[in-house]
Scaffold this active site. Sequence first.
Site: not given
Length: 543
Positions: A293, A327
Amino acid sequence: MSHGIFKVPELRNEPVKNYAPGSQERTELKKALADARSRIIEIPQYIGKEEVFSQNRQAISPPHDHQHILGYFHEGSSEDVRKAIDVALEARQKWASLHWEQRAAVFLKAADLIAGPYRSEINAATMLGQSKNAYQAEIDSACEIIDFLRLNVNFMRDIYEQQPVSSDGVWNRMEYRPLEGFVFAITPFNFTAIAGNLPAAPALMGNVVIWKPAFTQVYSAHVIMKVFKKAGLPDGVINMILVDGPIAGEIVFKHADFAGVHFTGSTKVFQTIWKTIGENISGYKTFPRIVGETGGKDFVLAHRSANAKALATGLIRGAFEYQGQKCSAASRAYIPSNLWEEVKELILGDLAEIKMGGVEDFGNFVNAVIDEKSFDKITSYIEQAKNSSDAEIVTGGNYNKEKGYFVRPTVIQALKSDYVTLCEEIFGPVLTVYIYDEDQFEEIITVIDNTSPYALTGAIFSEDRYAIQYATENLVNSAGNFYINDKPTGAVVGQQPFGGARSSGTNDKAGSVLNLLRWVSPRAIKETLLSPVNYKYSFLTGE
């Protein structure tokens, strides 16, 4: 030994404590913060049964008070990496053959330890080491990691229950073996829960793990390792090394027993890892699992029907909680011309009263960014906007690193839809807005889809169901997690499995069955109950 088909504790998310004035949790957390600031600790590497201390001590300081020393971590060497791999592989067979309920019990106990006696300690470590306020620490280093540990046990059992059908005279079974070799977990600074889950998820499925936390997260990583040890995790199953990335990678990615990488971090680093694995692919015993990720340039799209107050609140929280160092943080917003002036006034009003400072003052909504490197990167974008004819600073733009790495929440209005801060990941408290003609909703969706290489999170604010459906369908590949009338952050384990595609990662959805499936290698077993004793089939018989 007796056996059973065991049930596991029911699926439930850990309740979030509110730390209101006068509450017990607030008193306990305040004490934990004071205790942590009053002493200097030494953090070793954890390799097998050993706590490894080196001569290479690195200071740990709060980002909001970088002159204060919380402790030192003992940086390791290439020899420590080799030793950790050897120790892990030695532990592998015994751990892999341990019954699944025994593995589950270790991580269920770890969850209860964090929920109880270690809650204040791990939250305080996250607040001081990563400059998170009390609420952001609570939802991360307490609730989310507890959820990962507990819910993953449920997901593991769900996987083991997935069995093939059997025909007459045959019993088909599926085994879910751990990978052959070791898993390398590389974890970021910004979420303690991610740092705990990335090594724990493969380990739960029977794998052994080499874990390299970010140097800027070592303070809370140390607490995680203490909890795992206290919970009864056998030596060598998870080994925490404190080694620079390239040094570790040089050894790990050339090792024949490398079986997979579980990564959260920058897109560029992940691309380098993937390339390195490809270059060494012929040397591995098996094709490694690559789970990552990475970055995001997360959007908020407002339709002309949006509720202005809800939109402004979503932007404030989505962009500036934890200083935008998520994020999933709202980084670019597309606001229709009919709403901008009202939304701007609401944002300015909220930001005028938001306080910024150290985490020990619970009245501070915004704290410091993680380190000087991050501070310099963020402020370079702000200075670029100040000097650009294609952008203007709506509010903020101030910063100071004399005591801590403080960047005031900043809103940039871009005058071009491809302005740099609409395209590139900044990872700080900077929100860029672009004002579009309220009658060009469909056109702006095309712009959103094509502006950024990332596809992690996104949101739409609208009271028009046709607009919501249109955006949902036409932004289908633009975000792995899509939010309707809410900020694009705050995924809850088991409720909104998290991950994105394009340059945002492999979208293996942490907090779901999908992620755990990546850490097993299934074996199908067919047992014929009455074996044939003649090769001849019926069709061979004459008329």
